[in-house]
Scaffold this active site. Structure first.
Site, PDB file in Angstrom:
ATOM      1  CD1 TRP A   9      -1.871  -2.228   2.046  1.00  0.00           C
ATOM      2  CD2 TRP A   9      -3.135  -0.768  -0.063  1.00  0.00           C
ATOM      3  NE1 TRP A   9      -3.514  -2.821   0.999  1.00  0.00           N
ATOM      4  CE2 TRP A   9      -3.818  -1.991   0.042  1.00  0.00           C
ATOM      5  CE3 TRP A   9      -3.583   0.068  -1.182  1.00  0.00           C
ATOM      6  CZ2 TRP A   9      -4.331  -2.258  -0.696  1.00  0.00           C
ATOM      7  CZ3 TRP A   9      -3.905  -0.564  -2.251  1.00  0.00           C
ATOM      8  CH2 TRP A   9      -5.520  -2.194  -2.291  1.00  0.00           C
TER       9      TRP A   9
ATOM     10  CG  ASP B 152      -3.459   4.339   3.625  1.00  0.00           C
ATOM     11  OD1 ASP B 152      -4.559   3.654   4.195  1.00  0.00           O
ATOM     12  OD2 ASP B 152      -3.105   3.344   2.841  1.00  0.00           O
TER      13      ASP B 152
ATOM     14  CE  LYS C  61      -8.802  -2.971   3.109  1.00  0.00           C
ATOM     15  NZ  LYS C  61      -8.391  -1.747   3.032  1.00  0.00           N
TER      16      LYS C  61
HETATM   17  C1  LIG Z   1      -8.044  -1.579   1.278  1.00  0.00           C
HETATM   18  C2  LIG Z   1      -6.103  -0.446   1.765  1.00  0.00           C
HETATM   19  C3  LIG Z   1      -6.190   0.589   0.438  1.00  0.00           C
HETATM   20  C4  LIG Z   1      -6.913   0.083  -0.477  1.00  0.00           C
HETATM   21  O1  LIG Z   1      -8.415   0.832  -0.180  1.00  0.00           O
HETATM   22  P1  LIG Z   1      -9.634   1.434  -1.684  1.00  0.00           P
HETATM   23  O2  LIG Z   1     -10.566   1.467  -0.459  1.00  0.00           O
HETATM   24  O3  LIG Z   1      -9.540   0.419  -1.529  1.00  0.00           O
HETATM   25  O4  LIG Z   1      -8.896   2.393  -2.081  1.00  0.00           O
HETATM   26  C5  LIG Z   1      -5.189   0.919   1.199  1.00  0.00           C
HETATM   27  N1  LIG Z   1      -4.701   1.127   2.521  1.00  0.00           N
HETATM   28  C6  LIG Z   1      -4.411   0.495   2.885  1.00  0.00           C
HETATM   29  C7  LIG Z   1      -3.287   0.449   4.070  1.00  0.00           C
HETATM   30  C8  LIG Z   1      -5.489  -0.321   2.897  1.00  0.00           C
HETATM   31  O5  LIG Z   1      -5.339  -1.263   4.327  1.00  0.00           O
END
Ligand SMILES: *Cc1c(COP(=O)(O)O)cnc(C)c1O
Length: 359
Positions: free
Chosen positions: A101, A171, A195
């Protein structure tokens, strides 16, 4: 009966939240229509939206000098929105690379700025770990420092908050609300909802006021934090149902005793699962102790030929979505807030049986 769902995302939601949504679904609070069918400008919907924000502020103790935005496009759109919002004048940014990511984030940023990539993953005694900050080469004058708190695919989590003169941008897609967080240390915290918050379609951005006005002039208005802040995240129609349902999850979390209380359960779950993996010679986890994710636990079987049978038998036992990410293979159990301790107990019992049968 509901199964235990270990999906990395879209992930498990608390059963009481789904039951409440079901109860309210066709006729929200006796208004004769569902929440999905309401104008986002109606006083009823605005109250729902504001309550969700207030509860999130309570859960994370978000200071008043931060805006909380409820946006669309997933965390992935923030990979572009962040440089577009922050690299208006100073186009230099530092990006810490620890996995898949953070790599996606820095690749997007490279389209807009002069990106200093800090390779912070390293292997120690055969285990993957995050290099201490003393080994990072930071820029003198970066507009911000970006990192991914929890690499969802690798199962690698920071055990510290980086120390930085430049604003920290992080993030937290797969770790937000799993443990208390000192928001005041950050410039921006962002997370896709699917998540550890709610349904897909919503992205939370927590942004400090002083970062609102340094966007590139060509930024689309929908991506511009200051425009979204001025319009209460309603520059256009927001993801109304996901926002509402996330609000129900925030209420559920407050009922559980908040983030401190859920962290205790999360630690118990993680200790149980890692503890079992570590004492077994049938399963293994590739991450150094201090950087093991509390939320995403990847593991391998002694014989990778057994993976298909493992997944099939797990499903038969009501344990769903244990396959690792398609890019890395193996297994992964995502044990977010909504996965109860009993779910992890059931998983460990199943893993024990399976190892006995096939070991
Ligand atoms: C799932 C995830 C993403 C991507 O998320 P989307 O909502 O599908 O764009 C980005 N960063 C992390 C750490 C993730 O777990």
């Amino acid at each position: 009966m509901r199964a235990y769902n270990f999906c990395a995302g879209p992930a498990a939601l608390p059963t009481p939240v789904l039951e409440r949504a079901q109860q309210e679904l066709t006729n929200w609070h006796d208004r004769g229509l569902s929440i999905m069918e309401m104008s986002h400008r109606s006083s009823d919907y605005v109250a729902v939206a504001q309550k969700a924000e207030a509860d999130l502020r309570k859960l994370l103790n978000i200071p008043d000098n931060y805006k909380v935005l409820f946006l669309q496009g997933g965390a992935s759109l923030q990979f572009s929105a962040i440089p577009l919002n922050l690299l208006g004048k100073n186009t230099r940014a530092d990006y810490v690379h620890t996995g898949i990511w953070s790599e996606k984030a820095l690749k997007e940023a490279q389209r807009y700025g002069d990106i200093n990539v800090i390779e912070a993953g390293r292997t120690v005694d055969g285990k993957f770990a995050i290099a201490p900050q003393s080994e990072w080469q930071l820029s003198d004058n970066a507009a911000y420092l970006h990192y991914v708190d929890n690499e969802t695919i690798g199962g690698l989590q920071f055990d510290f908050i980086p120390d930085s003169n430049a604003p920290l941008v992080a993030d937290f897609s797969s770790s937000i609300l799993s443990a208390p967080l000192d928001v005041s240390k950050f410039g921006i915290i962002y997370a896709g909802a699917q998540k550890n918050i709610g349904p897909a379609g919503l992205t939370i951005v927590i942004v400090r006021d002083h970062l609102l006005d340094q966007a590139r002039p060509d930024i689309p208005s929908i991506l511009k934090y200051s425009d979204q802040a001025k319009n209460d995240s309603m520059v256009n129609t927001p993801s109304t149902f996901a926002w509402y349902l996330s609000g129900l999850v925030f209420e559920w979390l407050l009922e559980q005793g908040g983030v401190e209380a859920i962290q205790q359960v999360n630690l118990q779950k993680a200790q149980l699962l890692y503890g079992y993996i570590d004492q077994s010679d049938f399963y293994a986890n590739p991450i150094a102790l201090q950087n093991r994710s509390i939320m995403n636990v990847p593991f391998t079987l002694k014989d990778s030929n057994l993976e298909k049978i493992f997944l099939k038998e797990a499903e038969g036992a009501g344990l769903l979505n244990l396959a690792g990410h398609r890019s890395v293979g193996g297994m992964r159990a995502s044990i977010y807030n909504a996965v109860p301790l009993q779910g992890v107990q059931a998983l460990v019992a199943f893993m024990q049986d399976f190892a006995q049968k096939h070991g």
